[in-house]
Design a protein around this motif. Structure first.
Motif, mmCIF file in Angstrom:
data_model
loop_
_atom_site.group_PDB
_atom_site.id
_atom_site.type_symbol
_atom_site.label_atom_id
_atom_site.label_comp_id
_atom_site.label_asym_id
_atom_site.label_seq_id
_atom_site.Cartn_x
_atom_site.Cartn_y
_atom_site.Cartn_z
ATOM 1 N N CYS A 1 -42.297 52.756 71.988
ATOM 2 C CA CYS A 1 -41.412 52.301 70.914
ATOM 3 C C CYS A 1 -42.257 51.983 69.694
ATOM 4 O O CYS A 1 -42.601 50.831 69.461
ATOM 5 C CB CYS A 1 -40.610 51.076 71.344
ATOM 6 S SG CYS A 1 -39.471 51.390 72.682
ATOM 7 N N ARG A 2 -42.588 52.973 68.936
ATOM 8 C CA ARG A 2 -43.496 52.773 67.808
ATOM 9 C C ARG A 2 -42.919 51.866 66.740
ATOM 10 O O ARG A 2 -43.645 51.280 65.962
ATOM 11 C CB ARG A 2 -43.872 54.116 67.207
ATOM 12 C CG ARG A 2 -44.725 54.929 68.137
ATOM 13 C CD ARG A 2 -45.135 56.215 67.502
ATOM 14 N NE ARG A 2 -45.908 56.970 68.479
ATOM 15 C CZ ARG A 2 -46.046 58.264 68.444
ATOM 16 N NH1 ARG A 2 -45.483 58.962 67.490
ATOM 17 N NH2 ARG A 2 -46.751 58.876 69.354
ATOM 18 N N SER A 3 -41.588 51.735 66.680
ATOM 19 C CA SER A 3 -40.987 50.900 65.642
ATOM 20 C C SER A 3 -40.966 49.418 66.013
ATOM 21 O O SER A 3 -40.601 48.591 65.187
ATOM 22 C CB SER A 3 -39.574 51.376 65.331
ATOM 23 O OG SER A 3 -38.763 51.297 66.473
ATOM 24 N N ILE A 4 -41.368 49.072 67.223
ATOM 25 C CA ILE A 4 -41.457 47.668 67.603
ATOM 26 C C ILE A 4 -42.815 47.158 67.134
ATOM 27 O O ILE A 4 -43.848 47.661 67.533
ATOM 28 C CB ILE A 4 -41.313 47.464 69.121
ATOM 29 C CG1 ILE A 4 -39.931 47.915 69.591
ATOM 30 C CG2 ILE A 4 -41.526 45.996 69.488
ATOM 31 C CD1 ILE A 4 -39.743 47.843 71.107
ATOM 32 N N LYS A 5 -42.778 46.131 66.266
ATOM 33 C CA LYS A 5 -44.033 45.617 65.741
ATOM 34 C C LYS A 5 -44.629 44.584 66.691
ATOM 35 O O LYS A 5 -43.927 43.955 67.472
ATOM 36 C CB LYS A 5 -43.841 45.029 64.352
ATOM 37 C CG LYS A 5 -42.981 43.804 64.303
ATOM 38 C CD LYS A 5 -42.838 43.322 62.859
ATOM 39 C CE LYS A 5 -42.053 42.040 62.816
ATOM 40 N NZ LYS A 5 -41.959 41.482 61.487
ATOM 41 N N THR A 6 -45.943 44.428 66.596
ATOM 42 C CA THR A 6 -46.645 43.419 67.388
ATOM 43 C C THR A 6 -46.233 42.040 66.889
ATOM 44 O O THR A 6 -46.229 41.784 65.694
ATOM 45 C CB THR A 6 -48.163 43.597 67.254
ATOM 46 O OG1 THR A 6 -48.498 44.916 67.703
ATOM 47 C CG2 THR A 6 -48.917 42.569 68.082
#
Length: 70
Positions: free
Chosen positions: A2-7
């Protein structure tokens, strides 16, 4: 995955809001389920999953110890 989930942990995100945590949980459940918006007959299960992931994420962030963080 899920690349759109930020750290959300420090120092990557010094301030994490409930909205940030909920948004990450929603993105995760959308990705895993394959539904952006579930059908009415799946809405309850979808909402429960988002809530469970939100709670688990909040607990994880509260329990993490990040070395070097003040």
């Amino acid at each position: 995955m899920c690349r759109s989930i930020k750290t959300l942990r420090p120092p990557m995100a010094p301030e994490v809001t409930e909205d940030d945590i909920h948004a990450a949980a929603l993105q995760y459940v959308r990705k895993v389920s394959g539904f952006r918006a579930p059908a009415a007959h799946n809405q309850e299960a979808f909402d429960r999953a988002v809530l469970a992931v939100t709670d688990a994420t909040r607990e994880l962030l509260a329990d993490l110890v990040v070395r070097g963080a003040s």
